[in-house]
Design an enzyme around this catalytic site. Sequence first.
Site, PDB file in Angstrom:
ATOM      1  N   ASP A 223       1.441  21.293  17.825  1.00  0.00           N
ATOM      2  CA  ASP A 223       1.400  19.847  17.681  1.00  0.00           C
ATOM      3  C   ASP A 223       2.663  19.470  16.892  1.00  0.00           C
ATOM      4  O   ASP A 223       3.336  20.323  16.298  1.00  0.00           O
ATOM      5  CB  ASP A 223       0.118  19.377  16.981  1.00  0.00           C
ATOM      6  CG  ASP A 223      -0.179  17.912  17.288  1.00  0.00           C
ATOM      7  OD1 ASP A 223       0.750  17.179  17.707  1.00  0.00           O
ATOM      8  OD2 ASP A 223      -1.329  17.473  17.096  1.00  0.00           O
TER       9      ASP A 223
HETATM   10  C1  BGC Z   1      -0.697  14.209  18.217  1.00  0.00           C
HETATM   11  C2  BGC Z   1      -0.698  14.852  19.583  1.00  0.00           C
HETATM   12  C3  BGC Z   1       0.388  14.253  20.435  1.00  0.00           C
HETATM   13  C4  BGC Z   1       1.719  14.437  19.723  1.00  0.00           C
HETATM   14  C5  BGC Z   1       2.898  13.892  20.504  1.00  0.00           C
HETATM   15  C6  BGC Z   1       0.684  14.216  17.574  1.00  0.00           C
HETATM   16  O1  BGC Z   1       0.706  13.401  16.460  1.00  0.00           O
HETATM   17  O2  BGC Z   1      -1.619  14.873  17.384  1.00  0.00           O
HETATM   18  O3  BGC Z   1      -1.952  14.697  20.186  1.00  0.00           O
HETATM   19  O4  BGC Z   1       0.405  14.841  21.692  1.00  0.00           O
HETATM   20  O5  BGC Z   1       1.667  13.762  18.479  1.00  0.00           O
HETATM   21  O6  BGC Z   1       2.844  12.519  20.592  1.00  0.00           O
END
Ligand code: BGC
Length: 720
Positions: free
Chosen positions: A267
């Site tokens: 993530d």
């Molecule tokens: C989130 C993810 C997301 C990523 C990219 C993160 O803050 O937890 O679910 O895919 O950002 O936007």
Amino acid sequence: MKRSLILLCGLCLQTFSSFSQTCSKTGEYNFKPFRTPVCLEVADKRADSILSLMTLDEKIEMIGGHNSFFTKGYEKYNIPAFYFSDATQGVHIRKNLDNSTEKSTAFPCPLALTATWNPALAGNYAKSIGEECRANNVAVLLGPGLNIYRVSQNGRNFEFFGEDPFLVARMVENYVVGMQSTGTITTLKHFLCNNTDFHRRRTNSVVDERAIHEIYLPGFKAGVDAGALSVMTSYNQVNGQWAGQSDYVINQLLKKELGFKGFVMTDWWSVYDPEKTIKSGQDLEMPGGGNPGDPQFQEMGDTYLLTNAARLVKEGKVTEAEINAMVKNIMRGFIAMGLYDRPVQDKSYLSKYPEHEKVALQTAREGIVLLRNEKNILPLSDKAKKNILVVGKYVENIARGLGSAEVLGYDNITMIDALRAEFGPKVVYAKTPTDEQIKAASFVVVSVGTSDSEGWDRPFELPAESNALVENVAKQNSNMVVVVNTGGGVKMTDWNNKVPAIIYAWYGGQNGYTALAEVLSGKTNPSGKLPISIEKKFEDSPGADYIPAGMSLYTGWQGDYIAPKIPVFDINYKEGIFVGYRWYESKKIEPLYPFGFGLSYTTFEYSNLHVSSPEINKTEGVTVEFDLKNTGKKGGAEVAQLYVQELNSSVERPVKELKSFAKIELQPGETKKVTLHLKSNDFSYWDVKSHGWVVETGNYNLLLGSASNNIKQSGKVTIK
Ligand code: BGC
């Protein structure tokens, strides 16, 4: 070598038409996993041959993201740079990025999708989103999110598929096949045990092995078995290790146990030790670099793979072979999907947006859950339709989940517009309704809800003014309905018995209020069932004490930014496998609305339950057959749910567990014979002594019903 590769490729080359979903007459679903257009073995060889040409520095550039949402491309090797985009419920548009999308359909949130209990629809929903990815140059969709609903307060519940691992699994496998059938890679996230967004970068989920296997893994397993090519790890720690750099989480659970063959990504900003990250089985660090303006990144320091991997190889702490393995996993996924051989973008899919809108509307129709309907006050009588008053929160603005999953949609239809389209222009909206207005109305629609977001959790309680409005309207006009727009359970206990009708409408997407209007008028007969239990009070729920003493809920991203200053704290999953209805039933706590519950405008009768065999051995399954009749006056659909209950188990087991279901449409007076199948592993539990699944000999009840608390018929089977 080249010739044999081409031959091999020819043999295993497939088209995306492998997305074939069929529903039998009784609503049963035939599922086929996704097969990549280029088989993995061939993709593997091709990745090896490209790798052999690359320098170490070039390879390292590929194990981190670039420009926030892209991978590294090399023209000289014919490797394109790919764009990744959020999320489960549609394409999130980022205008600041070069190849950002122009327009995307806002679908009902995944929790609403799950409330349809219609896996085939999950496939079409994902296929529609996949086609919008193709239209807009998105190679990898950063969804579906499939974290289990453990606490109602989780700000991201709307992005996920509810509390039951079996239901999650059936929806997700279809999601994966639907999405990938369009040539878009799907990402299962967030792996693992990321069940709150409360200071999500500072939590350590302390979970036992059995709960991991019975509750938190099945959705991911189903997604992996369905052929998902990408997995994203989560922000939290799992039993003391950051998920994104945990050998146990990635190498052991995901790759070895689940047999995942695609690529893993972190993530965004969630790993801290580059050496551990490389050794954990992680393949790609996203986004690959920091934003120096943000205090959190200053505190984290420079721990990126892009800036540390070469040094680690030089120091002998990691090997080039380990880097190669990461790059190979990434390339294999892209090659297998054909992405080195064709453009990502195919603008012809733009012509399919009208179809996508229909899928969104159908999802909203089937996902709406009718919770209460005293004296059949719904659908509205002709008299009630005469002068409708609409009050409350989401009347002129669309309720939706926020954060990376947010999708703005186009041609959005507000509640007031949808009600006017259905009932005529006389429908009145009053921002601050007077008592006279409330009394004079033939019917009052009261809108309440929450605005859930990634980054923080929200209270179970609705805002005081919403509760006061409901109570005030209910006191003055008994012809009323409360419409709840939210991404999870909210507290309705104080006014539940004072109002005649409640509709749970989730976040319905760009045309969800049209579906709501149809339900109010009776054009659509509600068939949604809750994919969650809604507790009477938050303290009743399994994870109720997840916020440490002295800390409290907050809103806004500062919770993320100040996070490095907060010491990592434990969230003890001490309820183990007893999540959702498993918890309420074992503790004998009555929820306000139980899992699987939802009313219809018609009635159904279950009869003639027959189990194929009274005795089976440990490797066999059984079929359960029954008749389902629509005994009312309106056509409608019922979700028949089959739960398994082990009697006299040697270990603690839930009172019952969902192991099969079917959604069946019936005209008034019509009867259908329905067959549900149980496989041997539907009787099993995770045994912590042998670290494996065990089916015990003994007696089992097979409980068939219209909700977890409403069993209509039961049968028995003995496992010898
Ligand atoms: C989130 C993810 C997301 C990523 C990219 C993160 O803050 O937890 O679910 O895919 O950002 O936007």
